[in-house]
Design an enzyme around this catalytic site. Structure first.
Site, mmCIF file in Angstrom:
data_model
loop_
_atom_site.group_PDB
_atom_site.id
_atom_site.type_symbol
_atom_site.label_atom_id
_atom_site.label_comp_id
_atom_site.label_asym_id
_atom_site.label_seq_id
_atom_site.Cartn_x
_atom_site.Cartn_y
_atom_site.Cartn_z
ATOM 1 N N HIS A 1 0.883 -1.186 0.000
ATOM 2 C CA HIS A 1 0.000 0.000 0.000
ATOM 3 C C HIS A 1 0.915 1.228 0.000
ATOM 4 O O HIS A 1 1.750 1.382 -0.883
ATOM 5 C CB HIS A 1 -0.913 -0.106 1.232
ATOM 6 C CG HIS A 1 -2.061 0.848 1.299
ATOM 7 N ND1 HIS A 1 -2.444 1.666 0.262
ATOM 8 C CD2 HIS A 1 -2.943 1.126 2.315
ATOM 9 C CE1 HIS A 1 -3.490 2.390 0.634
ATOM 10 N NE2 HIS A 1 -3.818 2.091 1.881
ATOM 11 N N HIS B 1 -2.405 -1.971 -9.706
ATOM 12 C CA HIS B 1 -3.395 -1.411 -8.791
ATOM 13 C C HIS B 1 -4.653 -2.259 -8.839
ATOM 14 O O HIS B 1 -5.009 -2.772 -9.905
ATOM 15 C CB HIS B 1 -3.731 0.034 -9.203
ATOM 16 C CG HIS B 1 -4.370 0.810 -8.109
ATOM 17 N ND1 HIS B 1 -5.717 0.767 -7.863
ATOM 18 C CD2 HIS B 1 -3.828 1.611 -7.165
ATOM 19 C CE1 HIS B 1 -5.978 1.530 -6.822
ATOM 20 N NE2 HIS B 1 -4.860 2.056 -6.371
ATOM 21 N N ASP C 1 2.641 5.701 -6.377
ATOM 22 C CA ASP C 1 3.888 5.578 -5.625
ATOM 23 C C ASP C 1 5.133 5.546 -6.502
ATOM 24 O O ASP C 1 6.243 5.612 -5.991
ATOM 25 C CB ASP C 1 3.859 4.296 -4.769
ATOM 26 C CG ASP C 1 2.900 4.421 -3.598
ATOM 27 O OD1 ASP C 1 2.822 5.512 -3.033
ATOM 28 O OD2 ASP C 1 2.229 3.429 -3.263
HETATM 29 N N1 ACO Z 1 4.611 -6.195 -10.820
HETATM 30 C C1 ACO Z 1 4.441 -7.294 -11.607
HETATM 31 N N2 ACO Z 1 3.254 -7.916 -11.751
HETATM 32 C C2 ACO Z 1 2.216 -7.440 -11.073
HETATM 33 C C3 ACO Z 1 2.325 -6.315 -10.243
HETATM 34 C C4 ACO Z 1 3.582 -5.686 -10.125
HETATM 35 N N3 ACO Z 1 3.751 -4.619 -9.354
HETATM 36 N N4 ACO Z 1 1.121 -6.064 -9.691
HETATM 37 C C5 ACO Z 1 0.289 -6.997 -10.145
HETATM 38 N N5 ACO Z 1 0.944 -7.837 -10.981
HETATM 39 C C6 ACO Z 1 0.359 -8.976 -11.684
HETATM 40 C C7 ACO Z 1 0.212 -10.158 -10.732
HETATM 41 O O1 ACO Z 1 1.364 -10.973 -10.739
HETATM 42 C C8 ACO Z 1 -1.009 -10.839 -11.279
HETATM 43 O O2 ACO Z 1 -0.608 -11.620 -12.388
HETATM 44 P P1 ACO Z 1 -1.317 -13.062 -12.637
HETATM 45 O O3 ACO Z 1 -2.771 -12.761 -12.879
HETATM 46 O O4 ACO Z 1 -0.602 -13.609 -13.824
HETATM 47 O O5 ACO Z 1 -1.104 -13.861 -11.373
HETATM 48 C C9 ACO Z 1 -1.868 -9.696 -11.823
HETATM 49 O O6 ACO Z 1 -0.963 -8.628 -12.091
HETATM 50 C C10 ACO Z 1 -2.914 -9.218 -10.833
HETATM 51 O O7 ACO Z 1 -2.274 -9.020 -9.578
HETATM 52 P P2 ACO Z 1 -3.018 -9.115 -8.181
HETATM 53 O O8 ACO Z 1 -2.028 -9.525 -7.140
HETATM 54 O O9 ACO Z 1 -4.258 -9.934 -8.301
HETATM 55 O O10 ACO Z 1 -3.421 -7.623 -7.936
HETATM 56 P P3 ACO Z 1 -4.025 -7.038 -6.586
HETATM 57 O O11 ACO Z 1 -5.176 -6.202 -6.995
HETATM 58 O O12 ACO Z 1 -4.276 -8.114 -5.581
HETATM 59 O O13 ACO Z 1 -2.824 -6.171 -6.019
HETATM 60 C C11 ACO Z 1 -1.301 -4.406 -5.763
HETATM 61 C C12 ACO Z 1 -2.702 -4.808 -6.241
HETATM 62 C C13 ACO Z 1 -1.096 -4.883 -4.329
HETATM 63 C C14 ACO Z 1 -1.208 -2.893 -5.807
HETATM 64 C C15 ACO Z 1 -0.265 -5.061 -6.704
HETATM 65 O O14 ACO Z 1 -0.418 -4.542 -8.000
HETATM 66 C C16 ACO Z 1 1.164 -4.870 -6.195
HETATM 67 O O15 ACO Z 1 1.631 -5.674 -5.400
HETATM 68 N N6 ACO Z 1 1.864 -3.796 -6.668
HETATM 69 C C17 ACO Z 1 3.204 -3.481 -6.161
HETATM 70 C C18 ACO Z 1 3.095 -2.732 -4.848
HETATM 71 C C19 ACO Z 1 2.571 -1.329 -5.041
HETATM 72 O O16 ACO Z 1 3.028 -0.593 -5.905
HETATM 73 N N7 ACO Z 1 1.631 -0.961 -4.186
HETATM 74 C C20 ACO Z 1 1.062 0.401 -4.172
HETATM 75 C C21 ACO Z 1 -0.317 0.396 -4.732
HETATM 76 S S1 ACO Z 1 -0.976 2.031 -4.792
HETATM 77 C C22 ACO Z 1 -1.362 2.354 -3.160
HETATM 78 O O17 ACO Z 1 -1.688 1.522 -2.380
HETATM 79 C C23 ACO Z 1 -1.216 3.702 -2.763
#
Ligand code: ACO
Length: 416
Positions: A257, A296, A352
């Protein structure tokens, strides 16, 4: 001087409009009829917590709206203080309302002596600043004799007080971490300008003050994110506003987050330069490592906040070769990640990804990035908790039990 910053925001808005369809189709905008039918996925994806008039995120189109006002327009024309008023009270203030709101914020900016003494006694240099912020907000609740009054009126007052005080606490934490004494707030400055001054010990120039103001506007509210939901869940038990904000801070701290802004900078430092981006990204794919600052739950298009922060990071990177290296590395990483996962999975930079470069250019250390996020999100947490309190029903979902049923109790002496 601010004119060119406003022009950058305007151009970001034009790009956003060109890249998304001309007439975005809103979803999730009609009143909730309980009971509601929705497809709920793991992590409560798709679940509806209620209805709100505070803010709207249209993920597929990349829209962010506070009380009907577009985040691009607020970034161009508003201030963090005015945006906080908008979120809390539902409309842009008149001149008199704004003056009264500013006077109230200013009256709360100084921390009680007990809070400063407590800060002095804590391991501020070694603890994560979000842990310190969480602890001090919790302690402020203990120091406020009215903290347990949970009427909308009393909690609104606490929300306004915390919007002002979290700025001062964040400034104090940054100074103490560097072995310096906290600075007293300067009420002749905006909250954004004073935040930079109290953190860095230097009066910010107009450019930094305005860009920090935009950062605070952009992070102020964002739908039913983890920290907002945490704050609302705590408030729904009629606990108190301080406890609710402590929950919000605790949730925001995590790297999935708000903590991602700090993690992004660590990644960029690890990559080192543009030349290493391709190899680093290939390795991260092999190791199934997530690229921080991308992806996201709601946005499957370019995050509008990143659209604004990207050119602002570029602008500020011109002043320092080290920041330029970080910026160039980030821009190259964006090309690789979006080229690979943009179309396929809707993975784009989120808020971010570029914010840390902006703060680094202002001379702010990495560990302080997430507290800056909390300074801003305080408005959204307060507004959302108060809106829910007006028609409160305690949050109480259920989990599906998958353990065994009817297990016989075996006395301890007879267990193998
Ligand atoms: N890098 C690479 N692949 C990613 C990323 C990433 N940052 N984020 C999502 N994916 C991929 C996942 O591997 C998944 O692939 P799959 O379907 O082949 O398994 C797909 O995209 C969907 O990912 P989920 O985990 O289902 O997405 P979720 O909605 O649960 O998570 C989150 C969202 C936590 C923001 C995620 O994108 C992440 O971990 N990002 C990196 C951390 C980050 O930047 N967080 C800040 C978010 S903004 C905020 O909170 C202010």
């Amino acid at each position: 001087m601010k004119k060119y910053i406003e022009e950058i925001v305007r151009q970001a808005k034009v790009r956003a409009r060109q890249e998304s369809d001309a007439e975005p189709e809103p979803g999730l905008i009609s009143p909730v009829q309980w009971p509601v039918n929705c497809d709920v996925k793991q992590g409560l994806e798709g679940a509806i917590t209620g209805q709100t008039e505070i803010g709207y995120v249209n993920g597929p189109k990349g829209w962010l709206i506070y009380r009907g006002l577009d985040c691009f327009d607020l970034s161009e024309h508003s201030t963090f203080e005015e945006t906080s008023y908008l979120l809390l009270f539902g409309k842009l203030p008149s001149k008199t309302e704004m003056d009264e709101f500013m006077a109230k914020l200013n009256s709360y900016r100084t921390l009680p002596d007990e809070a400063l003494r407590l800060l002095d006694s804590l391991p501020v240099k070694s603890a994560h600043p979000m842990s310190t912020l969480r602890t001090i907000v919790s302690a402020l609740g203990m120091m406020d004799p009215n903290s347990d009054v949970t009427t909308v009126k009393a909690e609104t007052e606490v929300a306004i007080k915390l919007i002002a005080q979290i700025v001062t606490i964040t400034g104090a934490i940054a100074r103490i971490r560097k072995g310096e004494k906290p600075l007293a707030p300067d009420t002749s400055l905006s909250l954004a300008a004073d935040l930079v001054r109290m953190m860095t010990g230097k009066m910010p120039n107009e450019e930094d003050a305005r860009i920090m103001d935009i950062c605070l506007i952009l992070h102020a509210d964002h739908g039913m994110n983890a920290s907002t939901f945490s704050a609302m869940v705590v408030n729904s038990s009629l606990s108190d506003m301080y406890s609710s904000i402590v929950a919000g801070i605790a949730s925001l701290k995590g790297p999935l987050h708000g903590g991602a802004n700090e993690a992004v900078l660590a990644d960029l430092e690890e990559i080192g330069s543009v030349d290493n981006v391709q190899a680093w990204y290939s390795l991260s794919k092999v190791g199934k490592r997530r690229v921080m600052g991308f992806g996201h739950r709601v946005y499957k298009a370019y995050d509008p906040r990143a659209r604004i922060l990207h050119p602002l990071a570029e602008l500020l990177s011109r002043r320092d070769p080290n920041v330029r290296r970080l910026y160039d590395t980030a821009a190259e990483l964006e090309k690789w990640v979006v080229g690979d996962l943009g179309k396929e999975k809707g993975i784009f930079p989120n808020v971010d990804f570029y914010s840390g470069i902006v703060y680094t250019a202002m001379g702010i250390e990495k560990a302080m990035f997430t507290p800056i996020f909390a300074v801003s999100r305080m408005s959204g947490w307060g507004a959302r908790a108060l809106e829910y309190l007006k028609n409160n029903r305690i949050f109480r979902p259920r989990a599906v039990y998958v353990g065994p049923l009817h297990v016989e109790y075996v006395p301890i002496e007879e267990r193998s």
